[in-house]
Structure formats: structure tokens, C-alpha cells
Design a protein around this motif. Structure first.
Motif, PDB file in Angstrom:
ATOM      1  N   GLN A 558       0.866  -1.181   0.000  1.00  0.00           N
ATOM      2  CA  GLN A 558       0.000   0.000   0.000  1.00  0.00           C
ATOM      3  C   GLN A 558       0.899   1.226   0.000  1.00  0.00           C
ATOM      4  O   GLN A 558       1.789   1.357   0.837  1.00  0.00           O
ATOM      5  CB  GLN A 558      -0.918   0.021   1.224  1.00  0.00           C
ATOM      6  N   LEU A 559       0.652   2.100  -0.974  1.00  0.00           N
ATOM      7  CA  LEU A 559       1.498   3.276  -1.142  1.00  0.00           C
ATOM      8  C   LEU A 559       0.662   4.543  -1.011  1.00  0.00           C
ATOM      9  O   LEU A 559      -0.497   4.592  -1.447  1.00  0.00           O
ATOM     10  CB  LEU A 559       2.193   3.253  -2.508  1.00  0.00           C
ATOM     11  N   PHE A 560       1.257   5.574  -0.421  1.00  0.00           N
ATOM     12  CA  PHE A 560       0.583   6.851  -0.213  1.00  0.00           C
ATOM     13  C   PHE A 560       1.482   7.960  -0.741  1.00  0.00           C
ATOM     14  O   PHE A 560       2.634   8.102  -0.318  1.00  0.00           O
ATOM     15  CB  PHE A 560       0.299   7.057   1.277  1.00  0.00           C
ATOM     16  N   TYR A 561       0.944   8.730  -1.703  1.00  0.00           N
ATOM     17  CA  TYR A 561       1.742   9.806  -2.306  1.00  0.00           C
ATOM     18  C   TYR A 561       0.796  10.869  -2.853  1.00  0.00           C
ATOM     19  O   TYR A 561      -0.183  10.557  -3.520  1.00  0.00           O
ATOM     20  CB  TYR A 561       2.616   9.233  -3.423  1.00  0.00           C
ATOM     21  N   ARG A 562       1.098  12.135  -2.564  1.00  0.00           N
ATOM     22  CA  ARG A 562       0.302  13.262  -3.025  1.00  0.00           C
ATOM     23  C   ARG A 562      -1.183  13.104  -2.673  1.00  0.00           C
ATOM     24  O   ARG A 562      -2.071  13.480  -3.425  1.00  0.00           O
ATOM     25  CB  ARG A 562       0.458  13.459  -4.534  1.00  0.00           C
ATOM     26  N   GLY A 563      -1.437  12.513  -1.491  1.00  0.00           N
ATOM     27  CA  GLY A 563      -2.797  12.367  -1.014  1.00  0.00           C
ATOM     28  C   GLY A 563      -3.522  11.136  -1.499  1.00  0.00           C
ATOM     29  O   GLY A 563      -4.622  10.857  -1.041  1.00  0.00           O
ATOM     30  N   ALA A 564      -2.934  10.405  -2.446  1.00  0.00           N
ATOM     31  CA  ALA A 564      -3.597   9.217  -2.998  1.00  0.00           C
ATOM     32  C   ALA A 564      -3.054   7.950  -2.359  1.00  0.00           C
ATOM     33  O   ALA A 564      -1.843   7.815  -2.153  1.00  0.00           O
ATOM     34  CB  ALA A 564      -3.397   9.159  -4.513  1.00  0.00           C
ATOM     35  N   THR A 565      -3.947   7.024  -2.039  1.00  0.00           N
ATOM     36  CA  THR A 565      -3.563   5.715  -1.522  1.00  0.00           C
ATOM     37  C   THR A 565      -3.799   4.680  -2.614  1.00  0.00           C
ATOM     38  O   THR A 565      -4.907   4.583  -3.157  1.00  0.00           O
ATOM     39  CB  THR A 565      -4.372   5.350  -0.268  1.00  0.00           C
ATOM     40  N   VAL A 566      -2.764   3.912  -2.929  1.00  0.00           N
ATOM     41  CA  VAL A 566      -2.843   2.928  -4.000  1.00  0.00           C
ATOM     42  C   VAL A 566      -2.384   1.574  -3.477  1.00  0.00           C
ATOM     43  O   VAL A 566      -1.338   1.473  -2.827  1.00  0.00           O
ATOM     44  CB  VAL A 566      -1.970   3.343  -5.207  1.00  0.00           C
ATOM     45  N   ASP A 567      -3.175   0.547  -3.741  1.00  0.00           N
ATOM     46  CA  ASP A 567      -2.777  -0.826  -3.431  1.00  0.00           C
ATOM     47  C   ASP A 567      -2.169  -1.437  -4.682  1.00  0.00           C
ATOM     48  O   ASP A 567      -2.791  -1.420  -5.760  1.00  0.00           O
ATOM     49  CB  ASP A 567      -3.985  -1.645  -2.980  1.00  0.00           C
ATOM     50  N   ALA A 568      -0.965  -1.971  -4.556  1.00  0.00           N
ATOM     51  CA  ALA A 568      -0.253  -2.516  -5.711  1.00  0.00           C
ATOM     52  C   ALA A 568       0.182  -3.950  -5.440  1.00  0.00           C
ATOM     53  O   ALA A 568       0.615  -4.289  -4.336  1.00  0.00           O
ATOM     54  CB  ALA A 568       0.970  -1.661  -6.040  1.00  0.00           C
ATOM     55  N   LEU A 569       0.049  -4.771  -6.452  1.00  0.00           N
ATOM     56  CA  LEU A 569       0.580  -6.129  -6.432  1.00  0.00           C
ATOM     57  C   LEU A 569       1.744  -6.197  -7.414  1.00  0.00           C
ATOM     58  O   LEU A 569       1.638  -5.691  -8.534  1.00  0.00           O
ATOM     59  CB  LEU A 569      -0.493  -7.137  -6.851  1.00  0.00           C
ATOM     60  N   VAL A 570       2.838  -6.805  -6.989  1.00  0.00           N
ATOM     61  CA  VAL A 570       3.980  -7.004  -7.884  1.00  0.00           C
ATOM     62  C   VAL A 570       4.051  -8.498  -8.168  1.00  0.00           C
ATOM     63  O   VAL A 570       4.343  -9.302  -7.273  1.00  0.00           O
ATOM     64  CB  VAL A 570       5.286  -6.484  -7.257  1.00  0.00           C
ATOM     65  N   LEU A 571       3.771  -8.872  -9.402  1.00  0.00           N
ATOM     66  CA  LEU A 571       3.591 -10.268  -9.783  1.00  0.00           C
ATOM     67  C   LEU A 571       4.613 -10.703 -10.824  1.00  0.00           C
ATOM     68  O   LEU A 571       5.161  -9.879 -11.573  1.00  0.00           O
ATOM     69  CB  LEU A 571       2.192 -10.464 -10.366  1.00  0.00           C
ATOM     70  N   SER A 572       4.838 -12.008 -10.874  1.00  0.00           N
ATOM     71  CA  SER A 572       5.615 -12.552 -11.991  1.00  0.00           C
ATOM     72  C   SER A 572       4.758 -12.432 -13.248  1.00  0.00           C
ATOM     73  O   SER A 572       3.525 -12.339 -13.160  1.00  0.00           O
ATOM     74  CB  SER A 572       5.963 -14.015 -11.731  1.00  0.00           C
ATOM     75  N   PRO A 573       5.373 -12.408 -14.428  1.00  0.00           N
ATOM     76  CA  PRO A 573       4.572 -12.301 -15.661  1.00  0.00           C
ATOM     77  C   PRO A 573       3.486 -13.365 -15.756  1.00  0.00           C
ATOM     78  O   PRO A 573       2.363 -13.084 -16.205  1.00  0.00           O
ATOM     79  CB  PRO A 573       5.619 -12.444 -16.763  1.00  0.00           C
ATOM     80  N   ARG A 574       3.787 -14.608 -15.347  1.00  0.00           N
ATOM     81  CA  ARG A 574       2.798 -15.677 -15.420  1.00  0.00           C
ATOM     82  C   ARG A 574       1.641 -15.434 -14.445  1.00  0.00           C
ATOM     83  O   ARG A 574       0.470 -15.590 -14.789  1.00  0.00           O
ATOM     84  CB  ARG A 574       3.459 -17.025 -15.120  1.00  0.00           C
ATOM     85  N   ALA A 575       1.974 -15.024 -13.217  1.00  0.00           N
ATOM     86  CA  ALA A 575       0.927 -14.745 -12.225  1.00  0.00           C
ATOM     87  C   ALA A 575       0.057 -13.574 -12.669  1.00  0.00           C
ATOM     88  O   ALA A 575      -1.158 -13.563 -12.446  1.00  0.00           O
ATOM     89  CB  ALA A 575       1.558 -14.442 -10.870  1.00  0.00           C
ATOM     90  N   ALA A 576       0.669 -12.581 -13.299  1.00  0.00           N
ATOM     91  CA  ALA A 576      -0.095 -11.437 -13.792  1.00  0.00           C
ATOM     92  C   ALA A 576      -1.083 -11.865 -14.862  1.00  0.00           C
ATOM     93  O   ALA A 576      -2.227 -11.391 -14.908  1.00  0.00           O
ATOM     94  CB  ALA A 576       0.860 -10.379 -14.340  1.00  0.00           C
ATOM     95  N   GLU A 577      -0.651 -12.783 -15.728  1.00  0.00           N
ATOM     96  CA  GLU A 577      -1.524 -13.275 -16.784  1.00  0.00           C
ATOM     97  C   GLU A 577      -2.726 -14.006 -16.191  1.00  0.00           C
ATOM     98  O   GLU A 577      -3.876 -13.811 -16.607  1.00  0.00           O
ATOM     99  CB  GLU A 577      -0.744 -14.201 -17.712  1.00  0.00           C
ATOM    100  N   LEU A 578      -2.491 -14.836 -15.183  1.00  0.00           N
ATOM    101  CA  LEU A 578      -3.575 -15.584 -14.554  1.00  0.00           C
ATOM    102  C   LEU A 578      -4.499 -14.675 -13.741  1.00  0.00           C
ATOM    103  O   LEU A 578      -5.696 -14.957 -13.609  1.00  0.00           O
ATOM    104  CB  LEU A 578      -2.994 -16.675 -13.657  1.00  0.00           C
ATOM    105  N   SER A 579      -3.944 -13.612 -13.178  1.00  0.00           N
ATOM    106  CA  SER A 579      -4.741 -12.735 -12.321  1.00  0.00           C
ATOM    107  C   SER A 579      -5.864 -12.048 -13.085  1.00  0.00           C
ATOM    108  O   SER A 579      -6.858 -11.615 -12.491  1.00  0.00           O
ATOM    109  CB  SER A 579      -3.843 -11.675 -11.670  1.00  0.00           C
ATOM    110  N   ARG A 580      -5.720 -11.937 -14.379  1.00  0.00           N
ATOM    111  CA  ARG A 580      -6.764 -11.297 -15.178  1.00  0.00           C
ATOM    112  C   ARG A 580      -8.068 -12.097 -15.146  1.00  0.00           C
ATOM    113  O   ARG A 580      -9.134 -11.580 -15.487  1.00  0.00           O
ATOM    114  CB  ARG A 580      -6.293 -11.131 -16.621  1.00  0.00           C
ATOM    115  N   HIS A 581      -7.977 -13.365 -14.760  1.00  0.00           N
ATOM    116  CA  HIS A 581      -9.158 -14.224 -14.732  1.00  0.00           C
ATOM    117  C   HIS A 581      -9.783 -14.316 -13.340  1.00  0.00           C
ATOM    118  O   HIS A 581     -10.772 -15.031 -13.160  1.00  0.00           O
ATOM    119  CB  HIS A 581      -8.778 -15.635 -15.210  1.00  0.00           C
TER     120      HIS A 581
END
Length: 660
Positions: A558-581
């Protein structure tokens, strides 16, 4: 000279007075309630005296307990701070009778300026510009409507003994005037024990500008420039700055001279503030005079180089002012934001609890006046202010830039806070241009503030920082795995960052100075000495310095910058492909419930089981921080169940009514 000062207050203002007293070699005494037993102001004082239960009516507002604490400790002077007893003439009388110095003005000034009707009459006589209106007490709602119609709408209804936005209502028609009179009267009675209300013409597109005055007991009165306080929400100041980006030197002089004339008219001694409202043509009118130190006094201190608390102490000790009007010059620019424990995404509901994480910003041109610390509590009994954040620069642009950076680095966990809102205001084009009015927030956020309104002009920052932090974690994990397994562990450096509904492919390399990241065909060099677990990722990215708050959250960040809070996932390319489903989790439907939006007292419940309600109908009234909040139906419906009763103390999201 005064030898020992007791501060009849709490929180950041008590800490602020202690700092100056110690600099002057004066001993200090704190008073505290049950809720403040471990508060910062208690820790910073030389001595501390317990004065009663948590409720301020049983502790900080009890004159006899303050006097007794002075006698117990030998304090020969009292600084009242602001709020509580700071503008209470009976308190001044009691101190005089006990032979204790009051670090503030005399009884005449407190009483005459504390009443808005009397103060307006005195101001008119002193030659101060005043707003057209009815300066006598309004008897009832019917008379209020008649007066409003004679003055012409819109009008402002104000509690005569009011302050802090309580007991104030703007009415644009007869119906709003009648309703506003009842609301203003109730709030005035609840907050001040005085339900008198008066009416004056409401100046549209106004700016709120105030003049700082200082006077001694030898006939000397000076003004120390102005403060622009136009950024307000529900009549409560949010951002203040000095000087004003609006005034000319000639208008500043006129406002200052009128302020000094008013101070002389009431034999004023000590620091005081004369508040004005100005229209677009720089016509200005007297609002009120605050016979105390203001919350926003630090911006004046920074641009004048004067310690206002020290001047107050010296004047109270009988000394003449050590400077004249000719000695006052305004240098640079200062901005103050009020950091509150409140949730801007839920209509600014106050938040209470323990500060499990607290790290205020620092650096050149940054000042933090606070009364809290990590591990301390934000109590339900008092104002939810966490701190005043003040930045100074050679000009307005530099002061603003430093404020935005300081807000980015203000780390607060355990309670909700308004930093997202403050940052959104600071980067708003209208604010940057100095086009301010007291309607600014209502104009720009007519439907309230939401996460969608937080600008995200640099979305790549979240992706870069998430990727860099993740690579650091993986490198450390790989190093430990290699050590334990007895062989080298190869750590991948190609990732996909998923945030804000988008995915970005990145390549990350650790360097001697920090990180090298490839994103969308662009190379970014990140110079940082960030270490694992540090919530503040301070870095220079391609030569630009910034701070991003970052925390691990489950398998992501979870990142906070310039008033915005953003949740980010850092995935392997394969996991990112599967996450779309993956299916998205649907939030529960709460549309059939009336929930309490805040902790408070349910003072009125207008429905019962079986009642049919219409859209916009008032269902309940909750009192929080002595303000009445009306809860209305979003849709038509039928009441199926009532889960609370008038007089109940409610928590956030507690069910009040359930509909069929």
C-alpha cells in the motif's frame, strides 16, 4: 519577570507555550484530566497537576481547579492558550482576585469583544468598517425571517457568543432562515450556554482575512501583518497563510490601522486578532475580534520573525513592547495546514484511538506544532487535532512546494486523518493561483470529498516505488535463502505491477545508489538509502526528490503519495496473466440500513417501525463535537426495525434503522 507559568489548556498549544517559557527560563506547570494523564503536554512541563475527569466541563473548564493548581505549584501566571477559558471574563476576575497574572487582555476587552453584537457597535464607533445587518438580539424564528427579508437574502445567522463555526447558518430563503435560526439557537445554547442570535448580510464570494495585533499597558499598539484564512469547511479554518495573496500594501495598511483603532477602543493589552471579510473588490468588513492567541499564529511568527507567545508574556509582566510598527516587516511566505484525526472520505467524521505509528515530517522550512506522540491517544473528549503543519519559503510557490512534500512524509497510523484532503487542496489549480474564497471547498467539492477527487498526476511513481521495494525484499529473501541452503539463489528482476486496474511490465536492478527501473521504455534512476521496514521511501527519481509512504499489505503493498492511496501487487509475468481471470469481490449491500456515520449521541429519532419515509426526509439527528448532524433518507421506503433510541451513544457504522 514572571517566574512560573501554568498553562490552562492541553495538547499542542500547551506544548507551544512551554517551549517559549523554557526558552525564557520560566518554569512551567501543566494541568491534565483523566484522559490526558499520559499526554505530551504533561510530559513536557516541569510540573503537572491532575484536575479531574476527562470531560472538559469537569476539568479544563472548572475555574476553581485551575486556581487551586496555581496555588499548589506556586505559579504566578496563567496562559490560557485558546478555547476553554481563554476568553472567559470570570476566569480573568478569579485570577485577579487570587493575585495571579493572566497572560492575555483585560476584562473589558474580553467581555466587549466576546459578544458579537457589542463588538460590532464598538467597531462602528471606532471607525472600523462593518457589515450591514441587525445588531440587536433576534427574539424568534418569525422575527428572524422578517429581518432577513428587510436586509435581503442571503443572510448569516450567528450566535452572539459563538466561535469555531458553531451557532452559524447561512440562509438563502425564508424556509432556510427559520430552520437555520432553530439550529443556530440550539448549537449556541449547547456550546456556549447563550442562545442569543443576530443577523447580518451574507457577503458572497468572500475572503476571510485577519490582522494580528499586539498591545501593551503603555499605550503601544501595533499590527503584524495579515493572515489569509479563506480555505474553510463548515466555517472551520483548514489552511492559513501569511501574507495574503490578495491584499495590496495599501489595503493591508488600512486593515491594520483599523484593527489598532479597535484595540485602543477597548484598552487592549496582549495578542489579539481582528477578523475581516473582504469581497472581490477589496472592500473589507469587521467580523469579530478574538481576544486570545490564534491557532494559526505560527504563520505570522515565521514571516515577521517574532515570537508572539514571548511578547504576550512580556506584556503581561508589565514590560513595554520591544518594537514599534516601523520594525515590522513581512519576509517570505508561510502556510499552515491543520492535520486532524478525521476521515475526509466519510464526510470528515472524527476518528479516535491510539497512534500506533506516528512520524512527523522535518527538514528545511518545516515546523510541526503538535501535542501527540507515537503510542499516544487521540481522545473522544477533545478536538481531534493531531498537529499544525507549517512550512516557510522565500515565496508562496516555495512554501506550497514544501507543504506538499511535508504532507507526503507525514506518517500517521492507528486513526484516520485528513492528509489526502489537505494535499488535494494544496495542488488544486485554484489554490495555486491564489483564487481563494470561503466557498472554495463547497464550490470545488459540492458532493463531498472522495478518493476519486484525489489527483494522480504521476501514476508512474506508484509503479516505480512498488517495483523497487519488491525487488529489495526479494533480493534480501534470496540472499537469506542462499545462505541457509548453501547455494546461490537467483532472484528474477522482471515483474508486472498491478495497480489502479492497470498492469505495467518493469525490469528492476539494484545499484550502489539505489535502483534502476525500466518502465514503458523509459529508464528511471532511483537514488535512495531506503531500508526494509521503513514506512517512508524517500528518494530522488531522475533528479527529482520525493517521499512515498509504503507498507506491505498481505501479498502486496500500500502506497501513499500526493494524497492518494494505492494498493499494488507485484507479480511474476505468469501470475499477472492468470490474475486477469480472478473474480472481483463484491461489497455487501448496506442500502437497507441507516448507519451512524460517526461516533456521537443520538439526540433525535423521527421514525418508528412501519413508518413510510420519503427521499430526503430527516430520520435522525446525531450530536458530535457539539454539532448537530441531520441524517436523511436517500430513498423512499418503509421502516422494518429500529435498532437504537434517542439518548444512545453510537459508534461508527452502528445500525440505527433497518428498512424493508
Amino acid at each position: 519577570m514572571i517566574k512560573k507559568i501554568l498553562v490552562a489548556n492541553r495538547g499542542e498549544i500547551a506544548c507551544r507555550v512551554f517551549a517559549t517559557a523554557k526558552k525564557m527560563g520560566i518554569a512551567t506547570v501543566a494541568v491534565y484530566s483523566d484522559a490526558d494523564r499520559e499526554a505530551l503536554h504533561v510530559q513536557q512541563a516541569d510540573e503537572a497537576v491532575h484536575i479531574g475527569p476527562s470531560a472538559s466541563a469537569e476539568s479544563y473548564l472548572v475555574i476553581e481547579k485551575i486556581i487551586a493548581a496555581c496555588k499548589q505549584t506556586g505559579a504566578d501566571a496563567v496562559h490560557p492558550g485558546y478555547g476553554f477559558l481563554s476568553e472567559n471574563s470570570r476566569f480573568r476576575d478569579a485570577l485577579d482576585e487570587a493575585g495571579i497574572i493572566f497572560i492575555g487582555p483585560g476584562k473589558k476587552a474580553i467581555e466587549s469583544m466576546g459578544d458579537k453584537i457589542t463588538s460590532k457597535l464598538i467597531a462602528e464607533k471606532a471607525g472600523v468598517n462593518t457589515i450591514p445587518g441587525y445588531t440587536d438580539v433576534v427574539k424568534d424564528a418569525q422575527q428572524a425571517a422578517e429581518i432577513a427579508e428587510s436586509i435581503g437574502y442571503p443572510v448569516m445567522l450567528k450566535a452572539s457568543a459563538g466561535g469555531g463555526g458553531k451557532g452559524m447558518r447561512v440562509a438563502y430563503n425564508r424556509e432556510e432562515c427559520i430552520d437555520g435560526f432553530e439550529r443556530a439557537t440550539n448549537e449556541a445554547r449547547s456550546s456556549f450556554g447563550d442562545d442569543r442570535v443576530f443577523i447580518e448580510k451574507y457577503i458572497q464570494q468572500p475572503r476571510h482575512i485577519e490582522i494580528q495585533v499586539m498591545a501593551d499597558g503603555h499605550g503601544n499598539v501595533i499590527y503584524l501583518g495579515e493572515r489569509e484564512c479563506s480555505i474553510q469547511r463548515r466555517h472551520q479554518k483548514v489552511i492559513e497563510e501569511a501574507p495574503s495573496p490578495f491584499l495590496t500594501e495599501e489595503v493591508r495598511r488600512k486593515m491594520g490601522e483599523q484593527s489598532c483603532a479597535l484595540a485602543r477602543a477597548v484598552d487592549y493589552q496582549s495578542a489579539g486578532t481582528v477578523e475581516f471579510i473582504a469581497d472581490a473588490d477589496m472592500n473589507f468588513y469587521f467580523l469579530e475580534m478574538n481576544t486570545r492567541l490564534q491557532v494559526e499564529h505560527p504563520v505570522t511568527e515565521l514571516v515577521t520573525g517574532q515570537d508572539l507567545v514571548e511578547l504576550m508574556i512580556r506584556v503581561a509582566a508589565g514590560e513595554p513592547l520591544p518594537l514599534s510598527q516601523a520594525d515590522i516587516t513581512l519576509n517570505g511566505w508561510a502556510i499552515e495546514t491543520r492535520v486532524y484525526a478525521e476521515d475526509p472520505f466519510r464526510n470528515f467524521l472524527p476518528s479516535t484511538g491510539r497512534l500506533v505509528g506516528y512520524q512527523p515530517p522535518s527538514g528545511e522550512g518545516v515546523r510541526v506544532d503538535t501535542g501527540v506522540y507515537e503510542g499516544g491517544e487521540v481522545s473522544m473528549f477533545y478536538d481531534p487535532m493531531i498537529a499544525k503543519l507549517i512550512t516557510y519559503g522565500s515565496d508562496r510557490a516555495e512554501a506550497c512546494q514544501r507543504m506538499v512534500g511535508a504532507l507526503d512524509g507525514y506518517y500517521i497510523r492507528g486513526v484516520s486523518h485528513n492528509i489526502s484532503f489537505l494535499n488535494a487542496l494544496m495542488v488544486h489549480p485554484r489554490f495555486i493561483a491564489g483564487e481563494l474564497t470561503t466557498n472554495f471547498i463547497a464550490d470545488e467539492y459540492p458532493d463531498g470529498f472522495s478518493a476519486d477527487l484525489v489527483p494522480q498526476d504521476e501514476p508512474e511513481v506508484f509503479t516505480l516505488v512498488a517495483a523497487a521495494v519488491h525487488q529489495f525484499y526479494r533480493e534480501r529473501s534470496g540472499m537469506l535463502s542462499g545462505q541457509l541452503g548453501g547455494h546461490e539463489c537467483v532472484v528474477p528482476n522482471h515483474w508486472v505491477v498491478a495497480a489502479n486496474g492497470e498492469q505495467h511490465s518493469v525490469e528492476v536492478e539494484l545499484t550502489d545508489a539505489g535502483f534502476s527501473v525500466q518502465l514503458d521504455g523509459v529508464s528511471y534512476q532511483i537514488v535512495s538509502d531506503w531500508y526494509l521496514g521503513d514506512p517512508l521511501f524517500t528518494a530522488t527519481i531522475n533528479g527529482r526528490q520525493l517521499t512515498v509512504q509504503v507498507e506491505r499489505k498481505g501479498s502486496g503493498y500500500q502506497l501513499f503519495y500526493r494524497g492518494a492511496t494505492v494498493d499494488a501487487l507485484v507479480l511474476s509475468p505468469r501470475a499477472a496473466e492468470l490474475s486477469r481471470h480472478m473474480l472481483e469481490k463484491v461489497p455487501p449491500d448496506l442500502s437497507k440500513f441507516l448507519l451512524s456515520p460517526m461516533p456521537g449521541l443520538l439526540v433525535k429519532l423521527n421514525v418508528a417501525v412501519g413508518d413510510k419515509v420519503e427521499e430526503g426526509q430527516e430520520l435522525a439527528v446525531i450530536e458530535a463535537m457539539k454539532m448537530e448532524n441531520s441524517l436523511r433518507a436517500l430513498n423512499a421506503g418503509v421502516v422494518a426495525k429500529v435498532a437504537a433510541a434517542a439518548g444512545d451513544s453510537l459508534t461508527v457504522d452502528q445500525i440505527i434503522v433497518e428498512f424493508e
